[in-house]
Motif scaffolding. Structure first.
Motif, short mmCIF file in Angstrom:
data_model
loop_
_atom_site.label_atom_id
_atom_site.label_comp_id
_atom_site.label_asym_id
_atom_site.label_seq_id
_atom_site.Cartn_x
_atom_site.Cartn_y
_atom_site.Cartn_z
N ILE A 107 0.88 -1.17 0.00
CA ILE A 107 0.00 0.00 0.00
C ILE A 107 0.91 1.21 0.00
CG2 ILE A 107 -1.72 1.31 1.30
CD1 ILE A 107 -2.75 -1.35 2.39
N SER A 108 0.70 2.12 -0.91
CA SER A 108 1.61 3.25 -1.03
C SER A 108 0.85 4.57 -1.14
CB SER A 108 2.54 3.07 -2.24
OG SER A 108 1.79 2.92 -3.43
N THR A 109 1.57 5.61 -0.73
CA THR A 109 1.06 6.96 -0.83
C THR A 109 2.27 7.89 -0.96
OG1 THR A 109 -0.34 8.63 0.22
CG2 THR A 109 0.94 7.23 1.68
N TRP A 110 2.08 9.17 -0.66
CA TRP A 110 3.17 10.12 -0.87
C TRP A 110 3.35 11.01 0.36
CZ3 TRP A 110 6.16 9.72 -5.18
CH2 TRP A 110 5.65 8.93 -6.21
N HIS A 111 4.57 11.54 0.48
CA HIS A 111 4.88 12.51 1.53
C HIS A 111 3.94 13.72 1.36
CE1 HIS A 111 7.35 14.95 4.22
NE2 HIS A 111 7.30 15.91 3.30
N PRO A 112 3.36 14.26 2.46
CA PRO A 112 3.69 14.04 3.88
C PRO A 112 2.69 13.14 4.60
CG PRO A 112 2.52 16.08 3.66
CD PRO A 112 2.53 15.48 2.29
N ALA A 113 2.10 12.17 3.89
CA ALA A 113 1.06 11.33 4.49
C ALA A 113 1.61 10.35 5.52
CB ALA A 113 0.31 10.57 3.39
N GLU A 114 2.95 10.22 5.64
CA GLU A 114 3.52 9.20 6.54
C GLU A 114 3.11 9.40 7.99
OE1 GLU A 114 6.92 12.18 5.77
OE2 GLU A 114 5.32 11.20 4.64
N THR A 115 2.85 10.65 8.40
CA THR A 115 2.45 10.88 9.80
C THR A 115 1.10 10.24 10.07
OG1 THR A 115 3.69 12.96 9.85
CG2 THR A 115 1.99 12.64 11.54
N GLY A 135 10.10 10.59 -2.46
CA GLY A 135 8.83 11.10 -1.95
C GLY A 135 7.77 10.04 -1.71
N ALA A 136 8.01 8.82 -2.18
CA ALA A 136 7.02 7.76 -2.04
C ALA A 136 7.06 7.18 -0.63
CB ALA A 136 7.26 6.66 -3.06
N VAL A 137 5.85 6.84 -0.12
CA VAL A 137 5.71 6.22 1.20
C VAL A 137 5.07 4.84 0.97
CG1 VAL A 137 4.67 6.39 3.48
CG2 VAL A 137 5.41 8.47 2.27
N MET A 138 5.80 3.78 1.31
CA MET A 138 5.33 2.43 1.04
C MET A 138 5.13 1.67 2.34
SD MET A 138 7.89 1.65 -2.18
CE MET A 138 9.25 2.45 -1.35
N ILE A 139 3.95 1.04 2.47
CA ILE A 139 3.60 0.31 3.70
C ILE A 139 3.60 -1.19 3.37
CG2 ILE A 139 1.91 0.00 5.51
CD1 ILE A 139 1.54 3.05 3.35
N ASN A 172 15.48 2.94 -0.57
CA ASN A 172 14.89 1.60 -0.52
C ASN A 172 15.67 0.58 -1.35
OD1 ASN A 172 14.01 2.74 -3.00
ND2 ASN A 172 12.25 1.35 -3.06
N ASP A 173 16.70 1.05 -2.08
CA ASP A 173 17.57 0.14 -2.82
C ASP A 173 18.69 -0.43 -1.94
OD1 ASP A 173 16.17 0.56 -5.21
OD2 ASP A 173 17.39 2.33 -5.68
N LEU A 174 18.94 0.17 -0.79
CA LEU A 174 20.07 -0.25 0.04
C LEU A 174 19.94 -1.72 0.46
CD1 LEU A 174 20.56 2.94 2.23
CD2 LEU A 174 22.16 2.02 0.51
N SER A 175 18.70 -2.17 0.69
CA SER A 175 18.53 -3.55 1.16
C SER A 175 18.95 -4.55 0.10
CB SER A 175 17.07 -3.79 1.58
OG SER A 175 16.19 -3.61 0.48
N PHE A 176 18.67 -4.29 -1.17
CA PHE A 176 19.09 -5.27 -2.19
C PHE A 176 20.54 -5.03 -2.61
CE2 PHE A 176 18.03 -2.37 -5.78
CZ PHE A 176 18.91 -2.80 -6.77
N LEU A 177 21.04 -3.82 -2.48
CA LEU A 177 22.45 -3.59 -2.75
C LEU A 177 23.31 -4.31 -1.71
CD1 LEU A 177 22.53 0.20 -3.73
CD2 LEU A 177 22.54 -1.79 -5.24
N SER A 178 22.82 -4.40 -0.48
CA SER A 178 23.58 -5.10 0.57
C SER A 178 23.63 -6.60 0.33
CB SER A 178 22.97 -4.81 1.95
OG SER A 178 21.71 -5.42 2.09
#
Length: 573
Positions: A107-115, A135-139, A172-178
């Motif tokens: 489920i995704s939305t955009w900043h500043p909806a994360e709060t 700017g993307a917020v992914m749940i 969010n690419d750091l996890s697959f780069l690691s």
């Protein structure tokens, strides 16, 4: 081939504003033509990706929804890798004035909806986490990210993470780069990604990917090898306590020293390092000494000659290591057998980059000065190898010339190193005098033009003791058991573990006990099977005492074992 697959992020890496230029598509096509595979790793939903990108069939697998969904274009099969959030969560977001984009899991939305998203998660008491992509917020459910998705794709493809190049641009690419052996940041990547990456290409977006592909296809990123600091292996510590490391790829080691000097113990320690780091290995085991190699499948025994196809089948799974037991192969046939095995393994390496290491024990039986020269071209192909022998003089010069590191062990390391230097016509720098302790070796990095240095490679016996105990009271099997036979072979009493050995040793007749004592059978078994070098050394001293009585020797051996192992209650009485 070291890198068998390229894993790419989509937005901000391959694509700019959702568009992938034709020249990038052409570069990706060149990757597949080279025999490598392609994996797309994206936060987008699959339907959204199809809408903007028509070349999904270029990829072997697509990890989408930030690691929650796996798609195989060739079969059009979609696999959900996580459970989606409950429907009431999206309903609550809508009630909060948020219009979420809903995928199969994400489920995704955009900043500043994360709060408001966080408030909703807490209000409903859900176990969800938020991931950001600029700017993307992914749940997503916890523990789901691009890294876990890539691991699932690699498992399906039977590839090792150590043969993957990953390229991305955002947090969010750091996890697959690691997960990737080599991590690359495009020129427009965030500062945090550039800080983490092994390589930073100059160009932005797709042009940066083309730059990477050009280098990958040119020399398998060989020029960048020294930048992969995270991918070295710990060899041990020098006398100052500083860590000594070795490359994890295309590095060749010779372990040399006389019989019973601890070569197998040292090589087993290196195998544990490889297994712990996830590097696949294949051991050529002429004497049946590696049955306890970590995470390994043994092929062959004294009654069964291993089949080359069986070895390749085991190694086709990156999670499996192989021990090729040559006890069933006659000494005269072992050199030819090694050539066939090595050729098959090198062919697998060309396709997948694995196994990452090959270990050849008792190499003087197969790589002697009169070896088959037709084997040389295969030997010279890239790949990491550990070669083990009693004396460098008994190994072909061409083999020795390929070595990067010599580990000399035993009482006369100077002679061992000088023998090696004489064979390869390279003078040995001055060797610092001094005896070697437990698990130590003189290490000569012969291409670095420095003197050999003492390295403590193997942890102390006391640190290994807890690990060794689990082997002392199990069933070692017929092949690894100790047999009391007596001087005339009239007995055949099997001791399936160390504790059973103590029980039988107390009861056998004096002649039988002394027969095996004088032959050095006890220390040899402790070293090769129990894997306890210190116990073997101390027992060998007892075996060499000419004036010791039967009763005294039994008691002395028992005390050594009791001092290092906790005995079952029925043996303590």
């Amino acid at each position: 081939m070291r890198y068998a697959s390229l894993a790419c992020d989509f937005d901000g890496t391959l694509a700019s504003d959702g568009y992938v230029p034709d020249e990038v598509i052409a570069a990706l096509t060149r990757v597949t033509a080279s025999g490598r595979s392609l994996i797309l790793v994206t936060g987008r939903r699959l339907d959204d990706l199809f809408r903007v990108f028509t070349h999904v069939n270029l990829f072997d697998y697509i990890v989408c929804e930030n690691g929650a969904v796996l798609y195989k274009p060739s079969t059009k099969v979609t696999k959900m890798l996580a459970t989606p959030p409950p429907k009431r969560f999206t309903e609550e977001l809508v009630a909060q004035g948020i219009t979420p984009e809903i995928g199969k899991v994400i489920i995704s939305t955009w900043h500043p909806a994360e709060t408001k998203v966080l408030e909703t998660i807490e209000k409903l008491g859900l176990d969800l986490h938020i991931s950001f992509n600029k700017g993307a917020v992914m749940i997503l459910p916890p523990g789901v990210n691009k890294g876990t998705g890539l691991k699932e794709a690699l498992s399906e493809m039977q590839l090792s993470p150590h043969n993957i190049v990953g390229v991305g641009d955002a947090e969010n690419d750091l996890s697959f780069l690691s997960v990737s052996e080599c991590s690359v940041a495009v020129g427009n990547a965030l500062a945090s990604v550039k800080e983490y990456a092994d390589i930073i290409v100059k160009q932005d977006h797709g042009r940066g990917v083309i730059e990477l592909i050009d280098r990958l296809l040119s020399d398998d990123l060989e020029d960048f090898g020294t930048q992969l600091k995270r991918r070295t292996l710990g060899l041990g510590n020098n006398p100052k306590g500083d860590s000594v490391t070795i490359p994890s790829h295309d590095f060749r080691i010779l372990i040399a020293g006389p019989s019973q000097s601890g070569k197998s113990t040292m090589s087993m320690h290196l195998l544990k390092q490889l297994a712990s780091a996830g590097y696949q290995y294949c051991v050529i085991d002429p004497e049946g000494e590696y049955d306890r190699a970590p995470k390994a499948v043994t092929i062959g025994n004294e009654h069964y000659v291993p089949e080359v196809d069986d070895v390749v089948r085991i190694l086709s799974n990156p999670d499996h290591n192989a021990v090729v037991n040559l006890l069933g192969v006659s000494l005269s046939e072992r050199a030819g057998f090694l050539a066939r095995i090595f050729a098959a393994v090198q062919n697998l390496r060309r396709l997948t980059g694995r196994p990452h290491w090959i270990v050849i024990d008792e190499a003087h039986h197969m790589l002697h000065p009169y070896w088959d020269a037709t084997f040389e071209p295969i030997w010279q192909e890239p790949g990491a190898v550990i070669t083990i022998t009693v004396d460098p003089n008994e190994i072909a010069t061409k083999i020795l010339e390929s070595m990067d590191l010599v580990l000399a062990i035993g009482p006369d390391t100077r002679r061992t190193l000088e023998s090696f230097g004489s064979k390869v016509a390279q003078p040995v720098p001055e060797v610092v005098a001094g005896s070697l302790g437990w698990g130590e070796a003189m290490a000569w990095f012969r291409h670095e033009f420095g003197s050999p240095v003492k390295v403590n490679i193997v942890s102390s016996p006391l640190e290994q003791q807890r690990h060794l105990r689990k082997y002392a009271d199990g069933n070692l099997g017929n092949q690894r058991s100790f047999y009391f036979t007596g001087p005339f072979g009239h007995l055949n009493i099997r001791c399936q573990n160390l504790f059973f050995f103590m029980q039988v040793g107390e009861g056998v007749d004096d002649e039988t006990w002394l027969y095996h004592l004088r032959r050095g059978d006890y220390s040899a078994w402790f070293r090769r099977v129990i894997g306890d070098e210190l116990l073997a050394q101390e027992t060998a001293k007892i075996e060499k005492m000419g004036n010791i009585s039967v009763g005294e020797s039994r008691a002395a051996v028992r005390r050594l074992i009791e001092r290092r192992y906790t005995l079952p209650a029925n043996l303590i009485a």
